[in-house]
Design a protein around this motif. Structure first.
Motif, PDB file in Angstrom:
ATOM      1  N   TYR A   1       0.842  -1.194   0.000  1.00 50.91           N
ATOM      2  CA  TYR A   1       0.000   0.000   0.000  1.00 50.91           C
ATOM      3  C   TYR A   1       0.880   1.248   0.000  1.00 50.91           C
ATOM      4  CZ  TYR A   1      -3.230  -3.624   1.510  1.00 50.91           C
ATOM      5  OH  TYR A   1      -3.955  -4.779   1.582  1.00 50.91           O
ATOM      6  N   HIS A   2       0.318   2.346  -0.448  1.00 47.81           N
ATOM      7  CA  HIS A   2       1.069   3.606  -0.533  1.00 47.81           C
ATOM      8  C   HIS A   2       0.288   4.734   0.142  1.00 47.81           C
ATOM      9  CE1 HIS A   2       2.938   1.188  -3.696  1.00 47.81           C
ATOM     10  NE2 HIS A   2       3.970   2.019  -3.651  1.00 47.81           N
ATOM     11  N   VAL A   3       0.988   5.543   0.915  1.00 47.56           N
ATOM     12  CA  VAL A   3       0.432   6.753   1.522  1.00 47.56           C
ATOM     13  C   VAL A   3       1.292   7.909   1.022  1.00 47.56           C
ATOM     14  CG1 VAL A   3      -0.103   7.975   3.657  1.00 47.56           C
ATOM     15  CG2 VAL A   3      -0.352   5.474   3.547  1.00 47.56           C
ATOM     16  N   ILE A   4       0.707   8.783   0.205  1.00 44.04           N
ATOM     17  CA  ILE A   4       1.464   9.812  -0.516  1.00 44.04           C
ATOM     18  C   ILE A   4       0.850  11.172  -0.191  1.00 44.04           C
ATOM     19  CG2 ILE A   4       2.248  10.599  -2.771  1.00 44.04           C
ATOM     20  CD1 ILE A   4       1.777   7.657  -3.736  1.00 44.04           C
ATOM     21  N   THR A   5       1.576  11.995   0.544  1.00 45.49           N
ATOM     22  CA  THR A   5       1.019  13.247   1.055  1.00 45.49           C
ATOM     23  C   THR A   5       1.811  14.461   0.583  1.00 45.49           C
ATOM     24  OG1 THR A   5       2.341  13.497   3.084  1.00 45.49           O
ATOM     25  CG2 THR A   5       0.499  11.923   3.152  1.00 45.49           C
ATOM     26  N   HIS A   6       1.281  15.619   0.942  1.00 44.45           N
ATOM     27  CA  HIS A   6       1.983  16.875   0.657  1.00 44.45           C
ATOM     28  C   HIS A   6       2.864  17.275   1.834  1.00 44.45           C
ATOM     29  CE1 HIS A   6      -1.395  18.257   3.123  1.00 44.45           C
ATOM     30  NE2 HIS A   6      -0.676  19.339   3.394  1.00 44.45           N
TER      31      HIS A   6
ATOM     32  N   ALA B   1       2.738  -2.509  10.667  1.00 43.23           N
ATOM     33  CA  ALA B   1       3.117  -3.596  11.568  1.00 43.23           C
ATOM     34  C   ALA B   1       1.900  -4.407  11.985  1.00 43.23           C
ATOM     35  CB  ALA B   1       3.824  -3.032  12.796  1.00 43.23           C
ATOM     36  N   ALA B   2       0.759  -3.728  12.164  1.00 47.29           N
ATOM     37  CA  ALA B   2      -0.456  -4.416  12.596  1.00 47.29           C
ATOM     38  C   ALA B   2      -0.981  -5.374  11.533  1.00 47.29           C
ATOM     39  CB  ALA B   2      -1.536  -3.398  12.963  1.00 47.29           C
ATOM     40  N   ILE B   3      -0.864  -5.001  10.262  1.00 48.06           N
ATOM     41  CA  ILE B   3      -1.387  -5.861   9.198  1.00 48.06           C
ATOM     42  C   ILE B   3      -0.314  -6.748   8.589  1.00 48.06           C
ATOM     43  CG2 ILE B   3      -3.238  -4.244   8.653  1.00 48.06           C
ATOM     44  CD1 ILE B   3      -1.628  -3.348   6.206  1.00 48.06           C
ATOM     45  N   GLY B   4       0.965  -6.452   8.878  1.00 46.55           N
ATOM     46  CA  GLY B   4       2.051  -7.269   8.369  1.00 46.55           C
ATOM     47  C   GLY B   4       2.291  -7.110   6.888  1.00 46.55           C
ATOM     48  N   CYS B   5       2.103  -5.907   6.370  1.00 46.09           N
ATOM     49  CA  CYS B   5       2.274  -5.656   4.933  1.00 46.09           C
ATOM     50  C   CYS B   5       3.260  -4.524   4.696  1.00 46.09           C
ATOM     51  CB  CYS B   5       0.940  -5.277   4.296  1.00 46.09           C
ATOM     52  SG  CYS B   5      -0.317  -6.554   4.331  1.00 46.09           S
ATOM     53  N   ASP B   6       3.784  -4.477   3.462  1.00 47.58           N
ATOM     54  CA  ASP B   6       4.624  -3.352   3.065  1.00 47.58           C
ATOM     55  C   ASP B   6       3.744  -2.125   2.849  1.00 47.58           C
ATOM     56  OD1 ASP B   6       7.035  -4.740   3.022  1.00 47.58           O
ATOM     57  OD2 ASP B   6       6.757  -5.384   0.957  1.00 47.58           O
ATOM     58  N   VAL B   7       4.147  -1.004   3.432  1.00 43.90           N
ATOM     59  CA  VAL B   7       3.467   0.270   3.212  1.00 43.90           C
ATOM     60  C   VAL B   7       4.535   1.307   2.899  1.00 43.90           C
ATOM     61  CG1 VAL B   7       1.929   2.032   4.123  1.00 43.90           C
ATOM     62  CG2 VAL B   7       1.612  -0.353   4.809  1.00 43.90           C
ATOM     63  N   VAL B   8       4.405   1.976   1.764  1.00 43.76           N
ATOM     64  CA  VAL B   8       5.365   2.991   1.348  1.00 43.76           C
ATOM     65  C   VAL B   8       4.780   4.369   1.644  1.00 43.76           C
ATOM     66  CG1 VAL B   8       6.666   3.963  -0.581  1.00 43.76           C
ATOM     67  CG2 VAL B   8       6.277   1.494  -0.458  1.00 43.76           C
ATOM     68  N   TYR B   9       5.509   5.159   2.417  1.00 40.62           N
ATOM     69  CA  TYR B   9       5.077   6.526   2.730  1.00 40.62           C
ATOM     70  C   TYR B   9       5.961   7.523   1.994  1.00 40.62           C
ATOM     71  CZ  TYR B   9       4.091  10.885   5.076  1.00 40.62           C
ATOM     72  OH  TYR B   9       3.749  12.192   5.313  1.00 40.62           O
ATOM     73  N   PHE B  10       5.333   8.587   1.459  1.00 39.13           N
ATOM     74  CA  PHE B  10       6.086   9.645   0.793  1.00 39.13           C
ATOM     75  C   PHE B  10       5.464  10.987   1.110  1.00 39.13           C
ATOM     76  CE2 PHE B  10       6.894  12.562  -2.727  1.00 39.13           C
ATOM     77  CZ  PHE B  10       8.264  12.421  -2.908  1.00 39.13           C
ATOM     78  N   GLY B  11       6.280  11.956   1.529  1.00 38.03           N
ATOM     79  CA  GLY B  11       5.823  13.322   1.758  1.00 38.03           C
ATOM     80  C   GLY B  11       6.506  14.264   0.789  1.00 38.03           C
TER      81      GLY B  11
ATOM     82  N   VAL C   1      -4.472   3.032   6.127  1.00 36.84           N
ATOM     83  CA  VAL C   1      -3.755   1.782   5.884  1.00 36.84           C
ATOM     84  C   VAL C   1      -4.639   0.590   6.242  1.00 36.84           C
ATOM     85  CG1 VAL C   1      -1.763   0.377   6.568  1.00 36.84           C
ATOM     86  CG2 VAL C   1      -1.500   2.852   6.232  1.00 36.84           C
ATOM     87  N   ILE C   2      -5.274   0.663   7.408  1.00 31.42           N
ATOM     88  CA  ILE C   2      -6.143  -0.435   7.847  1.00 31.42           C
ATOM     89  C   ILE C   2      -7.325  -0.590   6.893  1.00 31.42           C
ATOM     90  CG2 ILE C   2      -7.610  -1.277   9.707  1.00 31.42           C
ATOM     91  CD1 ILE C   2      -4.606  -1.289  10.336  1.00 31.42           C
ATOM     92  N   LEU C   3      -7.911   0.516   6.491  1.00 34.53           N
ATOM     93  CA  LEU C   3      -9.078   0.461   5.613  1.00 34.53           C
ATOM     94  C   LEU C   3      -8.718  -0.060   4.222  1.00 34.53           C
ATOM     95  CD1 LEU C   3     -10.849   3.786   6.617  1.00 34.53           C
ATOM     96  CD2 LEU C   3     -11.481   1.466   7.275  1.00 34.53           C
ATOM     97  N   MET C   4      -7.558   0.350   3.698  1.00 35.64           N
ATOM     98  CA  MET C   4      -7.132  -0.169   2.402  1.00 35.64           C
ATOM     99  C   MET C   4      -6.925  -1.678   2.471  1.00 35.64           C
ATOM    100  SD  MET C   4      -4.605   2.719   0.705  1.00 35.64           S
ATOM    101  CE  MET C   4      -3.457   2.844   2.087  1.00 35.64           C
ATOM    102  N   HIS C   5      -6.360  -2.153   3.574  1.00 36.83           N
ATOM    103  CA  HIS C   5      -6.121  -3.587   3.717  1.00 36.83           C
ATOM    104  C   HIS C   5      -7.430  -4.360   3.837  1.00 36.83           C
ATOM    105  CE1 HIS C   5      -3.788  -7.137   4.471  1.00 36.83           C
ATOM    106  NE2 HIS C   5      -4.349  -7.338   5.655  1.00 36.83           N
ATOM    107  N   LEU C   6      -8.374  -3.831   4.577  1.00 35.96           N
ATOM    108  CA  LEU C   6      -9.671  -4.492   4.707  1.00 35.96           C
ATOM    109  C   LEU C   6     -10.404  -4.534   3.368  1.00 35.96           C
ATOM    110  CD1 LEU C   6     -10.891  -3.051   8.131  1.00 35.96           C
ATOM    111  CD2 LEU C   6     -10.257  -5.425   7.639  1.00 35.96           C
TER     112      LEU C   6
ATOM    113  N   LEU D   1     -13.011  -7.027   1.066  1.00 32.46           N
ATOM    114  CA  LEU D   1     -14.005  -6.221   0.351  1.00 32.46           C
ATOM    115  C   LEU D   1     -14.841  -5.343   1.284  1.00 32.46           C
ATOM    116  CD1 LEU D   1     -15.273  -8.763  -2.352  1.00 32.46           C
ATOM    117  CD2 LEU D   1     -13.474  -7.029  -2.546  1.00 32.46           C
ATOM    118  N   ASN D   2     -14.221  -4.899   2.390  1.00 30.98           N
ATOM    119  CA  ASN D   2     -14.891  -3.974   3.306  1.00 30.98           C
ATOM    120  C   ASN D   2     -14.642  -2.538   2.881  1.00 30.98           C
ATOM    121  OD1 ASN D   2     -13.923  -6.203   5.841  1.00 30.98           O
ATOM    122  ND2 ASN D   2     -16.042  -5.786   5.334  1.00 30.98           N
ATOM    123  N   THR D   3     -15.671  -1.705   2.996  1.00 33.55           N
ATOM    124  CA  THR D   3     -15.501  -0.263   2.843  1.00 33.55           C
ATOM    125  C   THR D   3     -16.174   0.417   4.025  1.00 33.55           C
ATOM    126  OG1 THR D   3     -17.525  -0.076   1.507  1.00 33.55           O
ATOM    127  CG2 THR D   3     -15.427  -0.347   0.326  1.00 33.55           C
ATOM    128  N   ALA D   4     -15.667   1.577   4.385  1.00 32.31           N
ATOM    129  CA  ALA D   4     -16.202   2.304   5.538  1.00 32.31           C
ATOM    130  C   ALA D   4     -16.564   3.730   5.131  1.00 32.31           C
ATOM    131  CB  ALA D   4     -15.183   2.323   6.671  1.00 32.31           C
TER     132      ALA D   4
END
Length: 347
Positions: A65-70, A89-99, A304-309, A314-317
């Motif tokens: 997953y990717h989190v890309i901010t200003h 860490a909670a979901i055990g997946c790679d997450v790339v952050y960029f600011g 991050v949690i919502l993207m993983h779900l 197939l959960n959306t919130a």
């Protein structure tokens, strides 16, 4: 680990339901918000864009997953980065952050790179909606779930994002206006640290909607130039003796306003936005009346949690509504408790 994850999922579900039930505000008339790019202890030079950082997974996961901010890596955004790492860490997946440090071109390029990499979900901030619109639309066109965070509450639906996680900036400004009314202010200088961030303008506009007196909104310099900020506020105070209050729409400007008041020989009622240890110190001492807290840890953690779900179950919130993380307020009544969490890097 499985039991802990189930407990966590239940807790998250409860939190999201509570947030949705508590949101009866219709902010569709607001312009696009964006959140502040604030730095606690500003540097003498503008910080470079935050390079992409890949978070190591703690267990097997087929998704990235990717989190890309200003954002930059200052007081505000460093908490968002901590939250992204905790969620990874909670979901055990790679997450790339960029600011991107308010560089819309860099942000758009990173979004496009995430699409090319086959991301399983992309979360972005929309401080400059026009600057990243094409890249955001490309995310949806590629069939990748899109989320907005921090800024974008008025644009996420049009872009096709699943939901938005953040606060409604006009409502936050409304709350600040009500506070200044109760404190007896008559003329508030709404000091902004960025010229192109629509969220900061919304905060000032929201202040003007509820404040009973006069509001002057003005860009006073970047957080990277604290001396310029202080001198510009002092000059404004010296040029208009009716100004008796300052709202800094970030965590550094209230401190600059405090110094500017001393420089100009004026006593001021001061409020702010977001958190830093220095700002909370001044609130505890009674020199700053309050600050608005949008709980940016949630803005990094929840996407991050919502993207993983969504990717795995197939959960959306949100149900077509944004998931609000604020506004809350920190004043002398709760400053000590919040300060302890700020020192831990989660507030």
């Amino acid at each position: 680990m499985r039991k802990l994850w189930k407990l966590f999922a239940l807790l998250l579900a409860f939190t999201l339901v509570a947030a949705a039930c508590g949101n009866d505000d219709d902010d569709s008339s607001e312009p696009a918000p964006s959140a502040p790019t604030e730095a606690a202890a500003p540097a003498t030079e503008a910080p470079a864009p935050t390079e992409a950082v890949e978070v190591d997974p703690t267990q097997g996961c087929d998704h990235t997953y990717h989190v890309i901010t200003h954002g930059d890596s200052g007081t505000f955004w460093s908490v968002v980065e901590v939250a992204v790492r905790d969620a990874a860490a909670a979901i055990g997946c790679d997450v790339v952050y960029f600011g991107s440090n308010n560089d819309a071109l860099r942000q758009a390029q990173e979004i496009e790179a995430a699409i090319a990499a086959g991301s399983s979900g992309i979360a972005i901030s929309l401080a400059d909606p026009a600057g990243v619109q094409s890249a955001a639309e490309a995310v949806v066109a590629a069939g990748i779930p899109l989320y907005t965070l921090n800024s974008g509450v008025n644009n996420y639906k049009a872009l096709g994002a699943t939901t938005h996680i953040g606060q409604t900036e006009t409502v936050a400004g409304n709350g600040a206006g009500e506070r200044f009314n109760a404190l007896g202010a008559t003329h508030v200088l709404c000091a902004r640290q960025e010229q192109t961030n629509v969220a900061l303008e919304e905060r000032c506009n929201g202040l003007a909607e509820t404040f009973n007196g006069q509001v002057t909104s003005e860009f006073v310099g970047l957080d990277a130039t604290p001396d310029e900020q202080q001198n510009n506020i002092a000059a404004r105070l010296q040029g208009d003796p009716t100004i008796d209050a300052v709202l800094g729409v970030g965590p550094n400007l209230p401190l600059r306003a405090l110094a500017a008041g001393e420089q100009a020989g004026r006593e001021l009622i001061i409020g702010g936005f977001d958190l830093s240890s220095d700002l909370i110190d001044q609130i505890e001492q009674g020199n700053v009346a309050f600050t608005v807290d949008q709980q940016q840890y949630l803005q990094g953690y929840l996407p991050v949690i919502l993207m993983h779900l969504q990717a795995t179950n197939l959960n959306t919130a949100g149900g077509g509504l944004p998931i609000l993380t604020g506004p809350g307020f920190v004043d002398t009544a709760n400053a000590a408790d919040v300060k302890a969490l700020v020192s831990q890097g989660t507030r």
